[in-house]
Scaffold this motif. Structure first.
Motif, PDB file in Angstrom:
ATOM      1  N   LEU A 132      -0.297  -0.808 -12.819  1.00 45.13           N
ATOM      2  CA  LEU A 132      -1.737  -0.688 -12.466  1.00 45.13           C
ATOM      3  C   LEU A 132      -1.519   0.190 -11.304  1.00 45.13           C
ATOM      4  O   LEU A 132      -2.437   0.959 -11.122  1.00 45.13           O
ATOM      5  CB  LEU A 132      -2.333  -2.150 -12.122  1.00 45.13           C
ATOM      6  N   ILE A 133      -0.863   0.200 -10.419  1.00 45.32           N
ATOM      7  CA  ILE A 133      -0.746   0.715  -9.204  1.00 45.32           C
ATOM      8  C   ILE A 133      -0.136   2.250  -9.568  1.00 45.32           C
ATOM      9  O   ILE A 133      -0.740   3.254  -9.172  1.00 45.32           O
ATOM     10  CB  ILE A 133       0.452   0.137  -8.149  1.00 45.32           C
ATOM     11  N   GLU A 134       0.792   2.537 -10.492  1.00 46.11           N
ATOM     12  CA  GLU A 134       1.109   3.623 -10.968  1.00 46.11           C
ATOM     13  C   GLU A 134      -0.096   4.574 -11.706  1.00 46.11           C
ATOM     14  O   GLU A 134      -0.310   5.521 -11.397  1.00 46.11           O
ATOM     15  CB  GLU A 134       2.405   3.706 -11.989  1.00 46.11           C
ATOM     16  N   TYR A 135      -0.813   3.855 -12.281  1.00 49.49           N
ATOM     17  CA  TYR A 135      -2.088   4.254 -12.930  1.00 49.49           C
ATOM     18  C   TYR A 135      -3.048   4.740 -11.762  1.00 49.49           C
ATOM     19  O   TYR A 135      -3.645   5.698 -11.778  1.00 49.49           O
ATOM     20  CB  TYR A 135      -2.706   3.088 -13.969  1.00 49.49           C
ATOM     21  N   MET A 136      -3.221   3.820 -10.795  1.00 50.69           N
ATOM     22  CA  MET A 136      -4.112   4.229  -9.680  1.00 50.69           C
ATOM     23  C   MET A 136      -3.478   5.495  -9.021  1.00 50.69           C
ATOM     24  O   MET A 136      -4.216   6.113  -8.511  1.00 50.69           O
ATOM     25  CB  MET A 136      -4.400   3.241  -8.788  1.00 50.69           C
ATOM     26  N   GLU A 137      -2.233   5.648  -8.997  1.00 48.69           N
ATOM     27  CA  GLU A 137      -1.581   6.798  -8.298  1.00 48.69           C
ATOM     28  C   GLU A 137      -2.005   8.076  -8.948  1.00 48.69           C
ATOM     29  O   GLU A 137      -2.417   8.916  -8.462  1.00 48.69           O
ATOM     30  CB  GLU A 137      -0.073   6.546  -8.007  1.00 48.69           C
TER      31      GLU A 137
ATOM     32  N   ILE B 201      -3.747   6.100  -1.011  1.00 47.65           N
ATOM     33  CA  ILE B 201      -4.059   4.868  -1.095  1.00 47.65           C
ATOM     34  C   ILE B 201      -4.060   3.977  -0.039  1.00 47.65           C
ATOM     35  O   ILE B 201      -2.803   3.782   0.378  1.00 47.65           O
ATOM     36  CB  ILE B 201      -3.306   4.551  -2.597  1.00 47.65           C
ATOM     37  N   THR B 202      -5.176   3.113  -0.189  1.00 47.56           N
ATOM     38  CA  THR B 202      -5.069   2.307   1.133  1.00 47.56           C
ATOM     39  C   THR B 202      -5.289   0.919   0.754  1.00 47.56           C
ATOM     40  O   THR B 202      -6.253   0.670  -0.479  1.00 47.56           O
ATOM     41  CB  THR B 202      -6.209   2.716   2.297  1.00 47.56           C
ATOM     42  N   LEU B 203      -4.895  -0.261   1.124  1.00 46.00           N
ATOM     43  CA  LEU B 203      -5.165  -1.631   0.580  1.00 46.00           C
ATOM     44  C   LEU B 203      -4.715  -2.600   1.915  1.00 46.00           C
ATOM     45  O   LEU B 203      -4.208  -2.176   2.799  1.00 46.00           O
ATOM     46  CB  LEU B 203      -4.528  -2.055  -0.595  1.00 46.00           C
ATOM     47  N   MET B 204      -5.422  -3.853   1.697  1.00 46.19           N
ATOM     48  CA  MET B 204      -4.932  -4.856   2.786  1.00 46.19           C
ATOM     49  C   MET B 204      -4.410  -5.951   1.871  1.00 46.19           C
ATOM     50  O   MET B 204      -4.973  -6.301   0.902  1.00 46.19           O
ATOM     51  CB  MET B 204      -6.346  -5.158   3.409  1.00 46.19           C
ATOM     52  N   THR B 205      -3.167  -6.670   2.749  1.00 45.44           N
ATOM     53  CA  THR B 205      -2.609  -7.872   1.933  1.00 45.44           C
ATOM     54  C   THR B 205      -2.283  -8.627   3.254  1.00 45.44           C
ATOM     55  O   THR B 205      -2.392  -8.068   4.475  1.00 45.44           O
ATOM     56  CB  THR B 205      -1.601  -7.551   1.062  1.00 45.44           C
ATOM     57  N   HIS B 206      -1.957  -9.866   2.861  1.00 46.67           N
ATOM     58  CA  HIS B 206      -1.529 -11.028   3.989  1.00 46.67           C
ATOM     59  C   HIS B 206      -0.057 -10.553   4.091  1.00 46.67           C
ATOM     60  O   HIS B 206       0.853 -10.591   3.064  1.00 46.67           O
ATOM     61  CB  HIS B 206      -1.839 -12.169   3.289  1.00 46.67           C
ATOM     62  N   LYS B 207       0.378 -10.450   5.432  1.00 46.98           N
ATOM     63  CA  LYS B 207       1.685 -10.289   5.699  1.00 46.98           C
ATOM     64  C   LYS B 207       2.663 -11.387   5.373  1.00 46.98           C
ATOM     65  O   LYS B 207       3.929 -10.998   5.101  1.00 46.98           O
ATOM     66  CB  LYS B 207       1.540 -10.041   7.208  1.00 46.98           C
ATOM     67  N   PHE B 208       2.188 -12.371   5.207  1.00 51.38           N
ATOM     68  CA  PHE B 208       3.147 -13.588   4.684  1.00 51.38           C
ATOM     69  C   PHE B 208       3.014 -13.971   3.336  1.00 51.38           C
ATOM     70  O   PHE B 208       3.437 -15.185   3.096  1.00 51.38           O
ATOM     71  CB  PHE B 208       3.033 -14.636   5.703  1.00 51.38           C
ATOM     72  N   MET B 209       2.395 -13.167   2.517  1.00 53.02           N
ATOM     73  CA  MET B 209       2.105 -13.706   0.994  1.00 53.02           C
ATOM     74  C   MET B 209       3.175 -12.726   0.332  1.00 53.02           C
ATOM     75  O   MET B 209       3.537 -11.717   0.606  1.00 53.02           O
ATOM     76  CB  MET B 209       0.806 -13.303   0.495  1.00 53.02           C
ATOM     77  N   PRO B 210       3.387 -13.072  -1.085  1.00 48.34           N
ATOM     78  CA  PRO B 210       4.442 -12.475  -1.658  1.00 48.34           C
ATOM     79  C   PRO B 210       3.880 -11.021  -2.070  1.00 48.34           C
ATOM     80  O   PRO B 210       4.635  -9.964  -2.513  1.00 48.34           O
ATOM     81  CB  PRO B 210       4.493 -13.250  -3.028  1.00 48.34           C
ATOM     82  N   ALA B 211       2.582 -10.862  -2.109  1.00 54.17           N
ATOM     83  CA  ALA B 211       2.061  -9.315  -2.296  1.00 54.17           C
ATOM     84  C   ALA B 211       2.760  -8.500  -1.364  1.00 54.17           C
ATOM     85  O   ALA B 211       2.900  -7.200  -1.591  1.00 54.17           O
ATOM     86  CB  ALA B 211       0.579  -9.507  -2.246  1.00 54.17           C
TER      87      ALA B 211
ATOM     88  N   PHE C 171       5.975  -7.187  -2.616  1.00 53.38           N
ATOM     89  CA  PHE C 171       5.586  -6.238  -3.847  1.00 53.38           C
ATOM     90  C   PHE C 171       5.124  -4.913  -3.202  1.00 53.38           C
ATOM     91  O   PHE C 171       5.494  -4.234  -3.635  1.00 53.38           O
ATOM     92  CB  PHE C 171       4.563  -6.914  -4.709  1.00 53.38           C
ATOM     93  N   TYR C 172       4.227  -4.912  -2.380  1.00 53.23           N
ATOM     94  CA  TYR C 172       3.729  -3.481  -1.867  1.00 53.23           C
ATOM     95  C   TYR C 172       4.758  -2.693  -1.415  1.00 53.23           C
ATOM     96  O   TYR C 172       4.864  -1.428  -1.525  1.00 53.23           O
ATOM     97  CB  TYR C 172       2.618  -3.600  -1.048  1.00 53.23           C
ATOM     98  N   GLU C 173       5.571  -3.393  -0.413  1.00 51.77           N
ATOM     99  CA  GLU C 173       6.738  -2.502   0.166  1.00 51.77           C
ATOM    100  C   GLU C 173       7.590  -1.963  -0.744  1.00 51.77           C
ATOM    101  O   GLU C 173       7.969  -0.885  -0.615  1.00 51.77           O
ATOM    102  CB  GLU C 173       7.177  -3.738   1.279  1.00 51.77           C
ATOM    103  N   ASP C 174       7.920  -2.887  -1.815  1.00 48.85           N
ATOM    104  CA  ASP C 174       8.769  -2.525  -2.849  1.00 48.85           C
ATOM    105  C   ASP C 174       8.656  -1.233  -3.558  1.00 48.85           C
ATOM    106  O   ASP C 174       9.176  -0.753  -4.100  1.00 48.85           O
ATOM    107  CB  ASP C 174       9.134  -3.607  -3.778  1.00 48.85           C
ATOM    108  N   ILE C 175       7.036  -1.090  -3.550  1.00 53.06           N
ATOM    109  CA  ILE C 175       6.743   0.013  -4.347  1.00 53.06           C
ATOM    110  C   ILE C 175       6.185   1.319  -3.223  1.00 53.06           C
ATOM    111  O   ILE C 175       5.453   2.042  -3.579  1.00 53.06           O
ATOM    112  CB  ILE C 175       5.745  -0.028  -5.446  1.00 53.06           C
ATOM    113  N   ASN C 176       6.781   1.191  -2.277  1.00 58.36           N
ATOM    114  CA  ASN C 176       6.609   2.452  -1.085  1.00 58.36           C
ATOM    115  C   ASN C 176       5.382   2.499  -0.328  1.00 58.36           C
ATOM    116  O   ASN C 176       4.971   3.480   0.343  1.00 58.36           O
ATOM    117  CB  ASN C 176       7.086   3.689  -1.949  1.00 58.36           C
TER     118      ASN C 176
END
Length: 145
Positions: free
Chosen positions: A97-102, A113-123, A126-131
């Motif tokens: 989905l992220i690649e599609y959005m890119e 692309i900007t988003l917000m997530t919780h620093k201490f959650m698994p997401a 995930f987001y850091e791993d995809i740059n």
């Protein structure tokens, strides 16, 4: 595997998947279906809304709800919500989905692309791993009432 634009007909199915995704640990949220439908419908009602559903073997695997936002560096794509059905997580669907959005952002000539997530959650991982870059000085403030 197919990715298609979200329509009003998809909202209830998306709300069901959102409910299931966030009822799991570590979130443990208890969405009522009607609230989840309202929540996602509010995103769809935005003037610059864009969103996509991902189907795997005829099943709604996940969705992304976003909007285009004006910014001083040029228009950006702001991801409001991205979720994958719990039994399909960690299989690459979020990345798809992220690649599609890119690709979508490039086609629309958006600057980022900007988003917000919780620093201490698994997401976060995930987001850091995809740059995605953690913008350190920014802080989100919250005040319960």
């Amino acid at each position: 595997m197919t990715i298609e634009p979200i329509t009003r007909h998809d909202i209830e199915s998306c709300a069901e998947v959102l409910k299931k995704a966030y009822s799991q640990a570590p979130w443990n949220y208890h969405w009522k279906l009607e609230d989840a439908v309202s929540y996602l419908s509010e995103y769809m009602s935005q003037a610059q809304f864009t969103g996509f559903v991902l189907y795997h073997e005829q099943e709604l695997a996940g969705a992304v709800f976003a909007h285009i936002k004006t910014w001083w560096t040029g228009n950006q794509l702001y991801i409001d919500e991205l979720f994958i059905a719990p039994h399909l997580q960690k299989k690459g669907f979020g990345r798809m989905l992220i690649e599609y959005m890119e690709k979508y952002a490039l086609e629309q000539k958006l600057t980022n692309i900007t988003l917000m997530t919780h620093k201490f959650m698994p997401a976060m991982k995930f987001y850091e791993d995809i740059n995605f870059i953690h913008v350190q000085p920014l802080v989100i403030l919250f005040k319960p009432i």
